[in-house]
Write a protein that holds these residues in place. Structure first.
Motif, mmCIF file in Angstrom:
data_model
loop_
_atom_site.group_PDB
_atom_site.id
_atom_site.type_symbol
_atom_site.label_atom_id
_atom_site.label_comp_id
_atom_site.label_asym_id
_atom_site.label_seq_id
_atom_site.Cartn_x
_atom_site.Cartn_y
_atom_site.Cartn_z
ATOM 1 N N ARG A 96 -9.128 0.538 0.601
ATOM 2 C CA ARG A 96 -9.241 1.970 0.881
ATOM 3 C C ARG A 96 -9.504 2.217 2.366
ATOM 4 N NH1 ARG A 96 -10.029 4.846 -4.015
ATOM 5 N NH2 ARG A 96 -8.751 3.705 -5.502
ATOM 6 N N TYR A 97 -10.306 1.355 2.986
ATOM 7 C CA TYR A 97 -10.576 1.485 4.424
ATOM 8 C C TYR A 97 -9.274 1.338 5.214
ATOM 9 C CZ TYR A 97 -12.005 0.076 9.111
ATOM 10 O OH TYR A 97 -12.128 -0.039 10.475
ATOM 11 N N VAL A 98 -8.490 0.316 4.885
ATOM 12 C CA VAL A 98 -7.231 0.088 5.593
ATOM 13 C C VAL A 98 -6.283 1.263 5.376
ATOM 14 C CG1 VAL A 98 -5.161 -1.365 5.666
ATOM 15 C CG2 VAL A 98 -7.427 -2.429 5.629
ATOM 16 N N ILE A 99 -6.139 1.702 4.121
ATOM 17 C CA ILE A 99 -5.247 2.832 3.829
ATOM 18 C C ILE A 99 -5.676 4.063 4.628
ATOM 19 C CG2 ILE A 99 -4.588 4.520 2.053
ATOM 20 C CD1 ILE A 99 -4.726 2.191 0.031
ATOM 21 N N SER A 119 -8.774 -9.400 1.203
ATOM 22 C CA SER A 119 -9.319 -8.482 0.197
ATOM 23 C C SER A 119 -8.413 -7.276 0.025
ATOM 24 C CB SER A 119 -10.715 -8.007 0.612
ATOM 25 O OG SER A 119 -11.622 -9.070 0.616
ATOM 26 N N ALA A 120 -8.023 -6.674 1.130
ATOM 27 C CA ALA A 120 -7.144 -5.505 1.063
ATOM 28 C C ALA A 120 -5.804 -5.869 0.441
ATOM 29 C CB ALA A 120 -6.964 -4.909 2.456
ATOM 30 N N TRP A 161 -12.579 -11.554 -11.789
ATOM 31 C CA TRP A 161 -13.275 -10.423 -12.409
ATOM 32 C C TRP A 161 -12.293 -9.542 -13.179
ATOM 33 C CZ3 TRP A 161 -13.258 -5.127 -12.386
ATOM 34 C CH2 TRP A 161 -14.348 -4.531 -13.043
ATOM 35 N N ILE A 162 -11.130 -9.291 -12.607
ATOM 36 C CA ILE A 162 -10.113 -8.460 -13.259
ATOM 37 C C ILE A 162 -9.711 -9.078 -14.599
ATOM 38 C CG2 ILE A 162 -7.698 -7.710 -13.103
ATOM 39 C CD1 ILE A 162 -8.223 -7.398 -10.036
ATOM 40 N N TYR A 173 -14.810 -7.627 -6.417
ATOM 41 C CA TYR A 173 -13.725 -6.706 -6.739
ATOM 42 C C TYR A 173 -13.865 -5.420 -5.928
ATOM 43 C CZ TYR A 173 -11.093 -3.195 -9.329
ATOM 44 O OH TYR A 173 -10.251 -2.168 -9.659
ATOM 45 N N PHE A 174 -15.056 -4.846 -5.910
ATOM 46 C CA PHE A 174 -15.241 -3.606 -5.169
ATOM 47 C C PHE A 174 -15.244 -3.827 -3.662
ATOM 48 C CE2 PHE A 174 -15.835 -1.433 -9.098
ATOM 49 C CZ PHE A 174 -15.280 -0.209 -8.815
ATOM 50 N N HIS A 175 -15.547 -5.039 -3.237
ATOM 51 C CA HIS A 175 -15.369 -5.357 -1.811
ATOM 52 C C HIS A 175 -13.885 -5.236 -1.470
ATOM 53 C CE1 HIS A 175 -15.755 -7.271 2.078
ATOM 54 N NE2 HIS A 175 -14.788 -8.094 1.730
#
Length: 197
Positions: free
Chosen positions: A48-51, A163-164, A21-22, A40-42
């Motif tokens: 962001r969840y991990v961070i 993903s992360a 996608w990128i 991509y947003f997944h």
């Protein structure tokens, strides 16, 4: 509480989908409704969840050690630098105003965790260096953080981790799946070298 696992896609499929996608031109018709956009947003969501989760763990442990989260982040930057940092460099690394960085350095000095000294070349510049007490505080925080992060990591599926990692790699310049794979291989090689040495 354990988090619900994502769909059981392979990590390679997940990473490949959002890197595809990128790489696409942004003006293609119906692009925002494609599976690649969702993948991509997944990845962004997982990163962001991990961070957020890891920073919350780190901030909680810093507070238990008597440091405000930004004091802890400043101390990490100061201790992690191979040379004494100027206050302006602390400000740059924390993305805060220099006056605030100066107040952080003064507070850390009052706690005995850093020393401040005027620069020999530029008397307007203050250098900040960590003390042995800072080493002890950082080691204690890191030990407890490590236990909590280890538990958190075990709650993530392989696809969530991939993903992360894919997004983190993208943030630091891996704009193609091949760049991501090369980065992973480099990290593996570096870790293998450390463990055999």
């Amino acid at each position: 509480m354990a988090r619900a696992k994502a769909d059981p896609e392979s990590s390679h499929e997940v990473v490949g989908a959002f890197y595809n996608w990128i790489a696409r031109a942004r003006d293609q018709p119906d692009m925002l409704h494609s599976q690649g956009f969702e993948q991509y947003f997944h990845g962004v969501a997982e990163a962001r969840y991990v961070i957020r989760k890891v920073f919350r763990i780190v901030d909680d442990q810093a507070k238990q050690a008597g440091l405000e989260p930004l004091e802890h982040q400043a101390l990490i930057q100061i201790f992690g630098s191979p040379k004494p940092l100027r206050v302006i460099e602390i400000a740059e690394r924390l993305d805060i105003p220099p006056a605030f960085a100066s107040r952080l350095a003064i507070g850390l000095e009052e706690k005995g965790l850093v020393t401040r000294s005027r620069s020999g070349e530029d008397k307007r510049s203050t250098h900040v260096e960590a003390t042995d007490a800072a080493r002890d505080v950082l080691a204690r925080i890191d030990q407890v953080v490590g236990m909590h992060v280890d538990y958190f990591q075990r709650q993530l599926s392989e696809a969530e981790r991939a993903s992360a990692l894919g997004i983190f790699a993208f943030y630091v310049g891996a704009s193609r799946v091949e760049d991501f794979e090369q980065l992973i291989d480099q990290v593996k090689g570096s870790a293998a070298g450390r463990s055999s040495g």
